[in-house]
Scaffold this motif. Structure first.
Motif, PDB file in Angstrom:
ATOM      1  N   TYR A  35       0.835  -1.200   0.000  1.00  0.00           N
ATOM      2  CA  TYR A  35       0.000   0.000   0.000  1.00  0.00           C
ATOM      3  C   TYR A  35       0.874   1.255   0.000  1.00  0.00           C
ATOM      4  O   TYR A  35       1.838   1.358   0.766  1.00  0.00           O
ATOM      5  N   TYR A  54       0.332   5.727  -0.551  1.00  0.00           N
ATOM      6  CA  TYR A  54      -0.568   6.852  -0.814  1.00  0.00           C
ATOM      7  C   TYR A  54      -0.076   7.680  -1.994  1.00  0.00           C
ATOM      8  O   TYR A  54       1.117   7.799  -2.247  1.00  0.00           O
ATOM      9  N   LEU A  71      -5.223   5.739  -2.399  1.00  0.00           N
ATOM     10  CA  LEU A  71      -4.410   4.606  -1.970  1.00  0.00           C
ATOM     11  C   LEU A  71      -4.102   3.720  -3.177  1.00  0.00           C
ATOM     12  O   LEU A  71      -5.008   3.223  -3.839  1.00  0.00           O
ATOM     13  N   PRO A  99       0.279   3.420   5.216  1.00  0.00           N
ATOM     14  CA  PRO A  99      -0.819   3.277   4.248  1.00  0.00           C
ATOM     15  C   PRO A  99      -1.462   1.895   4.339  1.00  0.00           C
ATOM     16  O   PRO A  99      -0.769   0.888   4.444  1.00  0.00           O
ATOM     17  N   SER A 127      -2.728   0.234  -4.436  1.00  0.00           N
ATOM     18  CA  SER A 127      -2.585  -1.111  -3.891  1.00  0.00           C
ATOM     19  C   SER A 127      -2.041  -2.039  -4.974  1.00  0.00           C
ATOM     20  O   SER A 127      -2.566  -2.071  -6.079  1.00  0.00           O
TER      21      SER A 127
END
Length: 256
Positions: free
Chosen positions: A43, A45, A50, A80, A52
């Motif tokens: 994860y 930011y 976000l 995150p 992923s």
């Protein structure tokens, strides 16, 4: 001779927000994501977004009840995580007294289905009162995946439909009182035709394997290889998928 400016622009796995990179471009962003992914940090930011990356494996410790409690107590100061997104949406709903929306997007195999389940898991844990409704919301996933997911050449559990899930909270916002799930754009053609090495929807393979002997006799069920709509792609079994166990989960969810 490298300068301090040059060193500051070298991507590092410790960068949790891509917008803090001194030299923000596609190259530094991708390299930062690569370094974080190599360190099992899936994860990252980008401002309030976000990013992923699907690890296609189970990473120990990142979705445990202890992790849920960690983000319940301090999501803003924690690394995150999908739980932080769910926590921010819930708190914004309370503070702004407005409905909130979490948009999950990505290509096939990106992990959208799993991300949705994790957000539901967190929202079910965030309230102070727990009821059967919260458990039913979580248990609907096996049913949706059975009837709407299939193996493709890119993803063994690919959602072949879109989903809009609405979670409804009490006026005091202390517990979940209901949910509405709207499905759309189901890939209906998959029922009668599948490309090579792909499968029909999971439920058909689950049924022929998981049904009781009496059910198989009553419904004239046999091995998947006997049915044209299941065998034409040359793939009836998938490594890592236990259709019998999944069928039991579907039946249990329907009975809940």
């Amino acid at each position: 001779m490298s300068s301090l400016k040059d060193e500051a622009e070298v991507p590092k796995a410790s960068v949790e927000d891509l917008t803090t990179l001194t030299n923000l471009n596609e190259g530094t962003m991708l390299e930062t994501l690569r370094l974080r992914f190599a360190s099992d940090l899936i994860y990252t930011y980008t401002g309030t977004i976000l990013v992923s990356l699907n690890p296609f494996t189970v990473l120990p410790g990142i979705y445990t009840p202890d992790t849920v409690q960690k983000y319940l107590k301090n999501s803003h100061g924690s690394p995150p995580h999908i739980f932080a997104v769910a926590d921010r949406a819930f708190k914004d709903m309370i503070n702004q007294n407005k409905n909130q929306c979490v948009l999950i997007s990505g290509e096939s195999g990106a992990g959208k289905t799993e991300a949705t389940k994790l957000i539901l898991q967190f929202l079910a844990a965030i309230t102070h009162r727990h009821s059967q409704i919260e458990q039913q919301i979580l248990e609907v996933n096996p049913i949706l995946e059975a009837f709407g997911n299939a193996k493709t050449i890119r993803n063994n559990n690919s959602s072949r439909f879109g989903r809009f899930t609405e979670i409804q909270f009490s006026h005091k916002l202390d517990h979940i009182v209901g949910a509405t799930i709207t499905e759309y754009l189901l890939e209906k053609s998959r029922i009668v035709f599948q490309a090579k090495n792909e499968r029909n929807y999971h439920i058909f393979y689950q049924l022929v394997l998981g049904a009781t002997p009496d059910e198989k006799k009553e419904y004239h069920l046999g091995p998947a290889e006997n049915f044209h709509y299941l065998n034409q792609s040359g793939c009836v079994e998938v490594e890592g998928i236990d259709d019998t166990t999944d069928y039991e989960a579907v039946r249990a969810a329907m009975d809940s």
